[in-house]
Design a protein around this motif. Structure first.
Motif, PDB file in Angstrom:
ATOM      1  N   UNK A 255       0.808  -1.208   0.000  1.00  0.00           N
ATOM      2  CA  UNK A 255       0.000   0.000   0.000  1.00  0.00           C
ATOM      3  C   UNK A 255       0.842   1.258   0.000  1.00  0.00           C
ATOM      4  N   UNK A 256       1.915   1.285   0.799  1.00  0.00           N
ATOM      5  CA  UNK A 256       2.788   2.457   0.844  1.00  0.00           C
ATOM      6  C   UNK A 256       3.476   2.683  -0.503  1.00  0.00           C
ATOM      7  N   UNK A 257       3.905   1.607  -1.144  1.00  0.00           N
ATOM      8  CA  UNK A 257       4.571   1.722  -2.448  1.00  0.00           C
ATOM      9  C   UNK A 257       3.595   2.230  -3.503  1.00  0.00           C
ATOM     10  N   UNK A 258       2.386   1.703  -3.527  1.00  0.00           N
ATOM     11  CA  UNK A 258       1.406   2.158  -4.523  1.00  0.00           C
ATOM     12  C   UNK A 258       0.962   3.596  -4.259  1.00  0.00           C
ATOM     13  N   UNK A 259       0.856   3.967  -2.989  1.00  0.00           N
ATOM     14  CA  UNK A 259       0.536   5.363  -2.686  1.00  0.00           C
ATOM     15  C   UNK A 259       1.596   6.300  -3.254  1.00  0.00           C
ATOM     16  N   UNK A 260       2.853   5.939  -3.066  1.00  0.00           N
ATOM     17  CA  UNK A 260       3.943   6.791  -3.543  1.00  0.00           C
ATOM     18  C   UNK A 260       3.973   6.841  -5.068  1.00  0.00           C
ATOM     19  N   UNK A 261       3.935   5.671  -5.706  1.00  0.00           N
ATOM     20  CA  UNK A 261       3.982   5.635  -7.167  1.00  0.00           C
ATOM     21  C   UNK A 261       2.784   6.351  -7.780  1.00  0.00           C
ATOM     22  N   UNK A 262       1.606   6.169  -7.195  1.00  0.00           N
ATOM     23  CA  UNK A 262       0.424   6.860  -7.705  1.00  0.00           C
ATOM     24  C   UNK A 262       0.480   8.350  -7.476  1.00  0.00           C
ATOM     25  N   UNK A 263       1.097   8.774  -6.364  1.00  0.00           N
ATOM     26  CA  UNK A 263       1.181  10.199  -6.052  1.00  0.00           C
ATOM     27  C   UNK A 263       2.057  10.938  -7.056  1.00  0.00           C
ATOM     28  N   UNK A 264       3.255  10.411  -7.331  1.00  0.00           N
ATOM     29  CA  UNK A 264       4.140  11.119  -8.264  1.00  0.00           C
ATOM     30  C   UNK A 264       3.651  10.988  -9.700  1.00  0.00           C
ATOM     31  N   UNK A 265       2.829   9.974  -9.983  1.00  0.00           N
ATOM     32  CA  UNK A 265       2.326   9.798 -11.344  1.00  0.00           C
ATOM     33  C   UNK A 265       1.125  10.653 -11.671  1.00  0.00           C
ATOM     34  N   UNK A 266       0.563  11.362 -10.679  1.00  0.00           N
ATOM     35  CA  UNK A 266      -0.616  12.191 -10.922  1.00  0.00           C
ATOM     36  C   UNK A 266      -0.281  13.593 -11.411  1.00  0.00           C
ATOM     37  N   UNK A 302      -6.106   5.880  -9.599  1.00  0.00           N
ATOM     38  CA  UNK A 302      -6.591   4.641  -8.979  1.00  0.00           C
ATOM     39  C   UNK A 302      -5.520   3.923  -8.171  1.00  0.00           C
ATOM     40  N   UNK A 303      -4.290   3.975  -8.646  1.00  0.00           N
ATOM     41  CA  UNK A 303      -3.191   3.323  -7.926  1.00  0.00           C
ATOM     42  C   UNK A 303      -2.984   3.964  -6.558  1.00  0.00           C
ATOM     43  N   UNK A 304      -3.053   5.282  -6.508  1.00  0.00           N
ATOM     44  CA  UNK A 304      -2.887   5.991  -5.247  1.00  0.00           C
ATOM     45  C   UNK A 304      -4.014   5.661  -4.274  1.00  0.00           C
ATOM     46  N   UNK A 305      -5.239   5.635  -4.773  1.00  0.00           N
ATOM     47  CA  UNK A 305      -6.391   5.328  -3.916  1.00  0.00           C
ATOM     48  C   UNK A 305      -6.335   3.888  -3.408  1.00  0.00           C
ATOM     49  N   UNK A 306      -5.985   2.952  -4.297  1.00  0.00           N
ATOM     50  CA  UNK A 306      -5.868   1.563  -3.869  1.00  0.00           C
ATOM     51  C   UNK A 306      -4.739   1.422  -2.851  1.00  0.00           C
ATOM     52  N   UNK A 307      -3.669   2.207  -3.038  1.00  0.00           N
ATOM     53  CA  UNK A 307      -2.579   2.190  -2.074  1.00  0.00           C
ATOM     54  C   UNK A 307      -3.037   2.626  -0.689  1.00  0.00           C
ATOM     55  N   UNK A 308      -3.860   3.678  -0.629  1.00  0.00           N
ATOM     56  CA  UNK A 308      -4.435   4.094   0.652  1.00  0.00           C
ATOM     57  C   UNK A 308      -5.207   2.943   1.295  1.00  0.00           C
ATOM     58  N   UNK A 309      -6.039   2.282   0.483  1.00  0.00           N
ATOM     59  CA  UNK A 309      -6.855   1.190   1.008  1.00  0.00           C
ATOM     60  C   UNK A 309      -5.995   0.028   1.476  1.00  0.00           C
ATOM     61  N   UNK A 310      -4.978  -0.338   0.693  1.00  0.00           N
ATOM     62  CA  UNK A 310      -4.130  -1.474   1.052  1.00  0.00           C
ATOM     63  C   UNK A 310      -3.350  -1.205   2.338  1.00  0.00           C
ATOM     64  N   UNK A 311      -2.807  -0.005   2.474  1.00  0.00           N
ATOM     65  CA  UNK A 311      -2.082   0.319   3.702  1.00  0.00           C
ATOM     66  C   UNK A 311      -3.009   0.233   4.911  1.00  0.00           C
ATOM     67  N   UNK A 312      -4.211   0.781   4.767  1.00  0.00           N
ATOM     68  CA  UNK A 312      -5.180   0.712   5.870  1.00  0.00           C
ATOM     69  C   UNK A 312      -5.617  -0.721   6.120  1.00  0.00           C
ATOM     70  N   UNK A 313      -5.788  -1.506   5.050  1.00  0.00           N
ATOM     71  CA  UNK A 313      -6.215  -2.902   5.204  1.00  0.00           C
ATOM     72  C   UNK A 313      -5.149  -3.716   5.933  1.00  0.00           C
ATOM     73  N   UNK A 314      -3.878  -3.468   5.614  1.00  0.00           N
ATOM     74  CA  UNK A 314      -2.813  -4.178   6.316  1.00  0.00           C
ATOM     75  C   UNK A 314      -2.803  -3.873   7.792  1.00  0.00           C
ATOM     76  N   UNK A 315      -2.966  -2.606   8.152  1.00  0.00           N
ATOM     77  CA  UNK A 315      -2.996  -2.217   9.563  1.00  0.00           C
ATOM     78  C   UNK A 315      -4.235  -2.785  10.251  1.00  0.00           C
ATOM     79  N   UNK A 316      -5.387  -2.701   9.595  1.00  0.00           N
ATOM     80  CA  UNK A 316      -6.621  -3.242  10.181  1.00  0.00           C
ATOM     81  C   UNK A 316      -6.497  -4.747  10.398  1.00  0.00           C
ATOM     82  N   UNK A 317      -5.896  -5.431   9.441  1.00  0.00           N
ATOM     83  CA  UNK A 317      -5.714  -6.883   9.558  1.00  0.00           C
ATOM     84  C   UNK A 317      -4.826  -7.224  10.748  1.00  0.00           C
TER      85      UNK A 317
END
Length: 351
Positions: A255-266, A302-317
């Motif tokens: 999630x952190x990696x996708x957040x970063x990659x999606x952020x700079x790609x926007x 979409x990559x950035x948004x999914x990254x937010x969700x994945x990071x939160x999902x990992x912590x919630x899990x």
């Protein structure tokens, strides 16, 4: 009045980039299904070890992930080197790997049966006691992380002198940490091997530690008088806890990696449409701007948004794993106490 209260509440809530913010929300939603996701053996040293791993190990990964994500948010307003996050993104997976390694070492130190008391057992593969579904999920997450890191590392280039930078302007460097924007019109920092090689290294180390830990426990000598079903159950539970810990760290890092990659790609720039054949220039109000995005702008958001969700999902899990491990520990002790009371009653003096 009500609107100002909402604004105050919003300002008090940490930004969604911090791992714990949305993680707590998903953790609360997970209680729609209250059934425990983990169980523990009834009693013994292995039960205590798995309880510590499931509770303390999970919470340690959550705390570290929250701290590093908060550091990333706080660093937005400060000068950047262009590869500041090289250690922050893979650190949840690294901490999860350390927890699994410590658990594996603790399992090796548990007393073994004497040579004359050992049962003859075949050599088992490392995945003998792991759920196939968990292996598939972990493998897919690891593959996505590896592919993303390789892709982002491969597109990194060095910026020439006098280049135009977009977004956060980094400290001047010759390192290949830039992504070209519109065929060299500008450069965006945040890619290249300085940013993503550590992630690949941590992923490789995590895979090795995971396989070695499970293979060692799968082939641990058995007591000749032990029941095969009970041995299999406790080793399946051990493999499940270790897999869950590593999976939580893996999803959080992905999630952190996708957040970063999606952020700079926007990133997007607007160029004024100059139509000389109509006698128009850039100052004409009728000249419409042409919007140009990065090479993967279409998937960046979409990559950035999914990254937010994945990071939160990992912590919630991981939070759910910690709570359910505590619940399983209480349940196992209650069962052990009930069994002990029944045995005492059945063997006591009858009056």
């Amino acid at each position: 009045m009500f609107l100002s209260l909402l604004i105050t509440i919003k300002n008090l809530i940490p930004p969604p980039e911090i791992a714990l913010t949305l993680g707590v929300v998903l953790f609360a939603l997970s209680w729609i299904r209250p059934r425990r996701i983990i169980s523990l053996p009834r009693a013994g040293a292995r039960t205590v070890l798995l309880a510590w791993v499931g509770i303390a190990g999970s919470l340690l990964v959550v705390v570290i992930a929250t701290i590093v994500s908060a550091i990333a948010v706080a660093s937005y307003a400060h000068p950047t080197s262009g590869f500041d996050g090289w250690w922050r993104r893979p650190v949840p997976l690294f901490i999860a790997t350390v927890v699994v390694a410590i658990a594996a070492l603790a399992l090796r130190r548990m007393p073994l049966p004497a040579p004359g008391e050992r049962a003859i057992a075949p050599r088992r593969p490392w995945h003998s006691f792991v759920s196939r579904m968990l292996l598939w999920i972990s493998g897919i997450a690891a593959a996505l992380l590896a592919v993303t890191a390789l892709w982002q590392g491969a597109i990194g280039v060095s910026a020439p002198k006098g280049a135009q930078f977009l977004g956060n302007v980094p400290v001047p460097t010759d390192l290949p940490i830039f992504m070209t924007f519109n065929s060299g019109y500008g450069f965006v920092a945040g890619t290249g091997w300085p940013n993503y090689l550590p992630t690949l290294v941590v992923l490789a180390v995590a895979a090795v530690v995971f396989v070695v830990a499970l293979r060692t426990d799968a082939n641990r000598p058995l007591f000749a008088r032990s029941w095969a079903s009970s041995v299999r159950a406790e080793r399946e539970l051990t493999a499940r806890v270790l897999t869950f810990i590593l999976l939580g760290g893996l999803i959080t890092t992905l999630g952190a990696v996708w957040m970063h990659a999606g952020s700079i790609g926007q990133g997007m720039i607007g160029l004024t449409d100059v139509r000389l054949n109509e006698g128009l220039d850039g100052s004409d109000p009728s000249a419409e701007p042409v919007l140009i995005g990065s090479g993967y702008y279409a998937i960046a958001r979409p990559m950035n948004l999914i990254g937010h969700f994945l990071q939160a999902a990992g912590v919630a899990f991981l939070l759910r794993l910690a709570v359910d491990t505590a619940r399983a520990l209480v349940a196992s002790r209650r069962v052990a106490a009930d069994t002990s009371n029944r045995e005492a009653t059945s063997t006591g003096v009858r009056r």
